[in-house]
Scaffold this active site. Sequence first.
Site, short mmCIF file in Angstrom:
data_model
loop_
_atom_site.label_atom_id
_atom_site.label_comp_id
_atom_site.label_asym_id
_atom_site.label_seq_id
_atom_site.Cartn_x
_atom_site.Cartn_y
_atom_site.Cartn_z
N THR A 277 -11.16 -0.45 -13.51
CA THR A 277 -12.60 -0.18 -13.65
C THR A 277 -13.29 0.13 -12.32
O THR A 277 -14.44 0.59 -12.30
CB THR A 277 -13.31 -1.41 -14.25
OG1 THR A 277 -13.19 -2.49 -13.29
CG2 THR A 277 -12.70 -1.85 -15.56
N ASP B 117 -5.17 4.37 0.30
CA ASP B 117 -5.50 2.95 0.27
C ASP B 117 -5.34 2.37 1.67
O ASP B 117 -4.22 2.22 2.17
CB ASP B 117 -4.58 2.23 -0.72
CG ASP B 117 -5.02 0.79 -0.96
OD1 ASP B 117 -5.21 0.05 0.04
OD2 ASP B 117 -5.18 0.39 -2.12
N ARG C 219 -11.31 -4.90 -5.69
CA ARG C 219 -11.73 -3.92 -6.68
C ARG C 219 -10.73 -3.91 -7.82
O ARG C 219 -9.53 -3.88 -7.58
CB ARG C 219 -11.69 -2.55 -5.99
CG ARG C 219 -12.85 -1.71 -6.21
CD ARG C 219 -12.87 -0.49 -5.35
NE ARG C 219 -11.81 0.48 -5.55
CZ ARG C 219 -12.00 1.79 -5.56
NH1 ARG C 219 -13.22 2.28 -5.41
NH2 ARG C 219 -11.01 2.63 -5.68
N ASP D 183 -3.19 -0.92 2.00
CA ASP D 183 -1.75 -0.68 1.85
C ASP D 183 -1.17 -0.04 3.10
O ASP D 183 -0.11 -0.42 3.59
CB ASP D 183 -1.47 0.23 0.64
CG ASP D 183 -1.60 -0.51 -0.68
OD1 ASP D 183 -1.81 -1.73 -0.66
OD2 ASP D 183 -1.52 0.16 -1.73
C1 PRP Z 1 -10.99 -1.51 -0.85
C2 PRP Z 1 -11.80 -1.42 0.42
C3 PRP Z 1 -13.15 -1.91 -0.02
C4 PRP Z 1 -13.24 -1.39 -1.43
C5 PRP Z 1 -14.09 -0.16 -1.44
O1 PRP Z 1 -10.54 -2.79 -1.05
O2 PRP Z 1 -11.28 -2.12 1.49
O3 PRP Z 1 -13.26 -3.32 0.02
O4 PRP Z 1 -11.91 -1.08 -1.85
O5 PRP Z 1 -14.31 0.28 -2.71
P1 PRP Z 1 -15.75 0.20 -3.40
O6 PRP Z 1 -16.73 0.70 -2.41
O7 PRP Z 1 -15.60 1.11 -4.58
O8 PRP Z 1 -16.00 -1.22 -3.80
P2 PRP Z 1 -9.61 -3.25 -2.26
O9 PRP Z 1 -10.43 -3.99 -3.28
O10 PRP Z 1 -8.81 -2.10 -2.76
O11 PRP Z 1 -8.70 -4.34 -1.61
P3 PRP Z 1 -7.80 -4.35 -0.29
O12 PRP Z 1 -8.75 -4.56 0.84
O13 PRP Z 1 -6.91 -5.52 -0.53
O14 PRP Z 1 -7.06 -3.06 -0.20
N1 URA Z 2 -10.22 1.64 -1.15
C1 URA Z 2 -9.41 2.33 -0.32
O1 URA Z 2 -8.61 1.75 0.43
N2 URA Z 2 -9.50 3.67 -0.33
C2 URA Z 2 -10.36 4.34 -1.12
O2 URA Z 2 -10.39 5.60 -1.07
C3 URA Z 2 -11.19 3.61 -1.98
C4 URA Z 2 -11.10 2.26 -1.97
#
Ligand code: PRP
Ligand code: URA
Length: 242
Positions: A140, A234, A136, A237
């Site tokens: 944005t 997150d 993500r 993280d």
């Molecule tokens: C997070 C999560 C989803 C996404 C959800 O991943 O694990 O994949 O955000 O958000 P959305 O429904 O608005 O698309 P992120 O892209 O932050 O990456 P990560 O898994 O590396 O933390």
């Molecule tokens: N990704 C996360 O890890 N947490 C949120 O709340 C949204 C996106």
Amino acid sequence: KRPEPGPTQCVGPDYRSESQKPIATVSTAVKFENVVTLPQTPQLIALLTMIRDKNTERADFIFYSNRIIRLLVEEGLNHLPVMEHTVTTPVGRTYAGLMFQGKICGVSIMRAGEAMEQGLRDCCRSVRIGKILIQRDEETSKPKLFYDKLPEDIAERWVLLLDPMFATGGSAIMAVDVLKSRGVPEERILFLNLIASPEGIKNFAIKFHKVRVVTAFVDQGLDEKNYIIPGLGDFGDRFYTM
Ligand code: PRP
Ligand code: URA
């Protein structure tokens, strides 16, 4: 700080009267038939409370997340097809039971979705696992597809799509589009997820009527950065780096 508003319920075993049960926030109801929420048991609520707490350290976050992931995988497996299967027991009697029918695979949305792979492996020995790297955009909130590596015969399999967080729904929608482009029909995709937002579920369910979603909890909504609230922050993280 006031708790985020949300539906509350007395939670506890049935042998206790309502007045003896503590009150806790439970999952928001959703009206889509293809979305299943885990039963709001005391165990699930206590596990979710642990991982939502900002003071929970990484080792505990991993441990309690894994317990919820196990519950999700076990429930997800109930949505796969089964056929009749009768066996003979050691005392010479027959038992009319069931066996799973059809091949499956897991597909994790990297990075956070990889945290759910072990839970799937613990229940399905030698399961094949594909990966889709979607990130993500921090400004944005739009998803970007970087990479995918999926089993060759994925079109013939039931797919358990794994991602713990379902915020705007953008990442999950993009992942399902990838699976569909490889010939997987919607009705053979099951999306397993820990915490969803009502907005994400709506965006997803309007587009994909036949993909089934199994979630542990539907939260109140999204904040100005499209983080789930009350949420847990997150996930990637907290599971991998904090
Ligand atoms: C997070 C999560 C989803 C996404 C959800 O991943 O694990 O994949 O955000 O958000 P959305 O429904 O608005 O698309 P992120 O892209 O932050 O990456 P990560 O898994 O590396 O933390
Ligand atoms: N990704 C996360 O890890 N947490 C949120 O709340 C949204 C996106």
